[in-house]
Design a protein around this motif. Structure first.
Motif, PDB file in Angstrom:
ATOM      1  N   MET A   1       0.816  -1.213   0.000  1.00  0.00           N
ATOM      2  CA  MET A   1       0.000   0.000   0.000  1.00  0.00           C
ATOM      3  C   MET A   1       0.852   1.265   0.000  1.00  0.00           C
ATOM      4  O   MET A   1       0.449   2.288  -0.569  1.00  0.00           O
ATOM      5  N   ILE A   2       2.011   1.223   0.619  1.00  0.00           N
ATOM      6  CA  ILE A   2       2.924   2.363   0.555  1.00  0.00           C
ATOM      7  C   ILE A   2       3.322   2.652  -0.888  1.00  0.00           C
ATOM      8  O   ILE A   2       3.505   3.802  -1.297  1.00  0.00           O
ATOM      9  N   GLN A   3       3.397   1.578  -1.687  1.00  0.00           N
ATOM     10  CA  GLN A   3       3.733   1.727  -3.107  1.00  0.00           C
ATOM     11  C   GLN A   3       2.494   1.910  -3.980  1.00  0.00           C
ATOM     12  O   GLN A   3       2.547   1.776  -5.200  1.00  0.00           O
ATOM     13  N   ASP A   4       1.367   2.242  -3.329  1.00  0.00           N
ATOM     14  CA  ASP A   4       0.096   2.501  -4.024  1.00  0.00           C
ATOM     15  C   ASP A   4      -0.474   1.281  -4.719  1.00  0.00           C
ATOM     16  O   ASP A   4      -1.192   1.402  -5.720  1.00  0.00           O
ATOM     17  N   HIS A   5      -0.192   0.098  -4.192  1.00  0.00           N
ATOM     18  CA  HIS A   5      -0.786  -1.133  -4.707  1.00  0.00           C
ATOM     19  C   HIS A   5      -1.788  -1.653  -3.682  1.00  0.00           C
ATOM     20  O   HIS A   5      -1.440  -1.830  -2.512  1.00  0.00           O
ATOM     21  N   PRO A   6      -3.043  -1.909  -4.084  1.00  0.00           N
ATOM     22  CA  PRO A   6      -4.009  -2.458  -3.124  1.00  0.00           C
ATOM     23  C   PRO A   6      -3.592  -3.853  -2.688  1.00  0.00           C
ATOM     24  O   PRO A   6      -2.886  -4.558  -3.411  1.00  0.00           O
ATOM     25  N   TYR A   7      -4.049  -4.245  -1.505  1.00  0.00           N
ATOM     26  CA  TYR A   7      -3.711  -5.579  -1.010  1.00  0.00           C
ATOM     27  C   TYR A   7      -4.934  -6.204  -0.340  1.00  0.00           C
ATOM     28  O   TYR A   7      -5.504  -5.632   0.584  1.00  0.00           O
ATOM     29  N   TYR A   8      -5.344  -7.381  -0.847  1.00  0.00           N
ATOM     30  CA  TYR A   8      -6.451  -8.139  -0.272  1.00  0.00           C
ATOM     31  C   TYR A   8      -5.932  -9.492   0.176  1.00  0.00           C
ATOM     32  O   TYR A   8      -5.189 -10.149  -0.568  1.00  0.00           O
ATOM     33  N   SER A   9      -6.327  -9.911   1.377  1.00  0.00           N
ATOM     34  CA  SER A   9      -5.894 -11.216   1.859  1.00  0.00           C
ATOM     35  C   SER A   9      -6.600 -12.325   1.081  1.00  0.00           C
ATOM     36  O   SER A   9      -7.569 -12.085   0.352  1.00  0.00           O
ATOM     37  N   SER A  10      -6.143 -13.554   1.233  1.00  0.00           N
ATOM     38  CA  SER A  10      -6.610 -14.672   0.401  1.00  0.00           C
ATOM     39  C   SER A  10      -8.104 -14.922   0.570  1.00  0.00           C
ATOM     40  O   SER A  10      -8.809 -15.214  -0.409  1.00  0.00           O
ATOM     41  N   THR A  11      -8.633 -14.797   1.792  1.00  0.00           N
ATOM     42  CA  THR A  11     -10.062 -15.030   2.003  1.00  0.00           C
ATOM     43  C   THR A  11     -10.903 -14.009   1.253  1.00  0.00           C
ATOM     44  O   THR A  11     -11.952 -14.341   0.692  1.00  0.00           O
ATOM     45  N   VAL A  12     -10.452 -12.759   1.218  1.00  0.00           N
ATOM     46  CA  VAL A  12     -11.178 -11.724   0.484  1.00  0.00           C
ATOM     47  C   VAL A  12     -11.201 -12.052  -1.003  1.00  0.00           C
ATOM     48  O   VAL A  12     -12.244 -11.990  -1.664  1.00  0.00           O
ATOM     49  N   THR A  13     -10.058 -12.414  -1.544  1.00  0.00           N
ATOM     50  CA  THR A  13      -9.966 -12.752  -2.965  1.00  0.00           C
ATOM     51  C   THR A  13     -10.880 -13.915  -3.311  1.00  0.00           C
ATOM     52  O   THR A  13     -11.606 -13.892  -4.322  1.00  0.00           O
ATOM     53  N   GLN A  14     -10.884 -14.945  -2.480  1.00  0.00           N
ATOM     54  CA  GLN A  14     -11.742 -16.105  -2.727  1.00  0.00           C
ATOM     55  C   GLN A  14     -13.221 -15.745  -2.626  1.00  0.00           C
ATOM     56  O   GLN A  14     -14.041 -16.211  -3.421  1.00  0.00           O
ATOM     57  N   SER A  15     -13.572 -14.897  -1.665  1.00  0.00           N
ATOM     58  CA  SER A  15     -14.964 -14.497  -1.489  1.00  0.00           C
ATOM     59  C   SER A  15     -15.466 -13.688  -2.676  1.00  0.00           C
ATOM     60  O   SER A  15     -16.620 -13.822  -3.087  1.00  0.00           O
ATOM     61  N   VAL A  16     -14.618 -12.841  -3.211  1.00  0.00           N
ATOM     62  CA  VAL A  16     -15.004 -12.049  -4.386  1.00  0.00           C
ATOM     63  C   VAL A  16     -15.315 -12.970  -5.555  1.00  0.00           C
ATOM     64  O   VAL A  16     -16.304 -12.779  -6.270  1.00  0.00           O
ATOM     65  N   ARG A  17     -14.493 -13.977  -5.744  1.00  0.00           N
ATOM     66  CA  ARG A  17     -14.746 -14.934  -6.829  1.00  0.00           C
ATOM     67  C   ARG A  17     -16.088 -15.627  -6.644  1.00  0.00           C
ATOM     68  O   ARG A  17     -16.865 -15.782  -7.587  1.00  0.00           O
ATOM     69  N   LYS A  18     -16.384 -16.040  -5.400  1.00  0.00           N
ATOM     70  CA  LYS A  18     -17.642 -16.730  -5.122  1.00  0.00           C
ATOM     71  C   LYS A  18     -18.835 -15.816  -5.356  1.00  0.00           C
ATOM     72  O   LYS A  18     -19.920 -16.254  -5.725  1.00  0.00           O
ATOM     73  N   TYR A  19     -18.627 -14.540  -5.116  1.00  0.00           N
ATOM     74  CA  TYR A  19     -19.751 -13.602  -5.162  1.00  0.00           C
ATOM     75  C   TYR A  19     -20.116 -13.159  -6.573  1.00  0.00           C
ATOM     76  O   TYR A  19     -21.160 -12.573  -6.789  1.00  0.00           O
ATOM     77  N   PHE A  20     -19.261 -13.420  -7.537  1.00  0.00           N
ATOM     78  CA  PHE A  20     -19.527 -12.959  -8.892  1.00  0.00           C
ATOM     79  C   PHE A  20     -20.882 -13.425  -9.403  1.00  0.00           C
ATOM     80  O   PHE A  20     -21.491 -12.794 -10.263  1.00  0.00           O
TER      81      PHE A  20
END
Length: 229
Positions: free
Chosen positions: A142-161
Motif C-alpha cells: 500500500m505504501i507503493q500505491d498497490h491495493p492488497y487483499y488477503s486470500s479469504t477476500v480474494t476467494q470471497s469475491v470470486r464466489k460472489y460474482f
C-alpha cells in the motif's frame, strides 16, 4: 503527535475496539519502519467518536496517510455511525487520499462484497488470515500505491460474482434498528422508507440470506452471523 508527511514519513491511525489488537499492529509497524527506514506517526483509536475527533483535529492540517479500520465497532454517541463500514464512508468524506485498510474477523462473501462496493478499501485483511508477515507485505504494497487483499477476500469475491446484490446503507440501518427492537412504525421515522418499502426490504433481505418465510428474529440472527450487526 502527528507530523507532516515526507517521502518516508507516514501518518497512521489504528482503529479497533480491542487495545491488544492495536498494540499488535503498532508493534508490527515498528518492525516495518525499522527494516525499511521509514517513520510511522501512529495514533490509536478504539471508538468511532475517537476517530472522528482525531480527523477533526488532524486532517485540516496534516494528511492522514493510512487508517486500519475494524468493522465491528460500537455505534457513535449520536447514533449516526453504527459500524466500521459507516465510519469508512465518513473517512472518505474527510479525504480521498487517505488509504483505508479494512481489518475484520468477518469472512462472509456477502459482507465482504458489501464493504468492497461501499468503501472500496485500499487494503482488506481478514483477521484469521493475518500474521505479522502478511501485515508487513500488505503495508509495503500500500505504501507503493498497490491495493492488497488477503486470500479469504480474494476467494470471497470470486464466489460472489454469481450474485450482484449488495447491502446498502439503508439495508444495514434497517437490520441495526430491527436488532435494537424497533417496530415497523418506529422504522418509518428512522429510515427514508415508507411502510411498504420497509416490508419489501425485509423480504428481499430474507431472500438474499436464504431464509424466505422466516420471521424477523431469524433475519436478525442471520444478519448477526454474517457480521452486518
Amino acid at each position: 503527535m502527528m507530523r507532516i508527511t515526507g517521502n518516508n514519513n507516514y501518518n497512521i491511525v489504528l482503529v479497533d475496539d480491542h487495545p491488544l489488537i492495536t498494540k499488535a499492529f503498532r508493534d508490527t509497524l515498528k518492525r516495518i519502519a525499522s527494516e525499511d527506514t521509514l517513520h510511522f506517526n501512529i495514533v490509536e483509536a478504539h471508538t468511532s467518536d475517537q476517530v472522528l475527533a482525531i480527523l477533526d483535529r488532524i486532517s485540516p492540517v496534516y494528511q492522514v496517510d493510512m487508517i486500519f479500520l475494524d468493522i465491528q465497532l460500537p455505534p457513535s454517541s449520536d447514533g449516526e455511525i453504527i459500524s466500521g463500514e459507516d465510519l469508512g464512508l465518513k473517512i472518505r468524506e474527510y479525504s480521498d487520499d487517505t488509504k483505508i485498510v479494512i481489518v475484520t474477523a468477518y469472512n462472509d462473501p456477502h459482507r465482504i462484497h458489501s464493504i468492497l462496493e461501499n468503501i472500496n478499501p485500499d487494503g482488506f485483511l481478514i483477521k484469521d488470515d493475518l500474521t505479522p508477515e502478511e501485515l508487513l507485505i500488505a503495508v509495503r504494497h500500500m505504501i507503493q500505491d498497490h491495493p492488497y487483499y488477503s486470500s479469504t477476500v480474494t476467494q470471497s469475491v470470486r464466489k460472489y460474482f454469481a450474485n450482484d446484490f449488495v447491502l446498502d446503507k439503508i439495508d444495514r440501518r434497517l437490520l441495526y434498528e430491527l436488532s435494537q427492537g424497533a417496530t415497523l412504525s418506529d422504522m418509518v421515522s428512522l429510515l427514508p422508507l415508507s411502510r411498504p418499502g420497509i416490508i419489501k426490504r425485509k423480504q428481499r433481505l430474507k431472500i438474499v440470506f436464504n431464509i424466505q418465510g422466516a420471521d424477523d428474529r431469524a433475519l436478525i440472527r442471520k444478519a448477526r452471523k454474517k457480521g452486518f450487526i
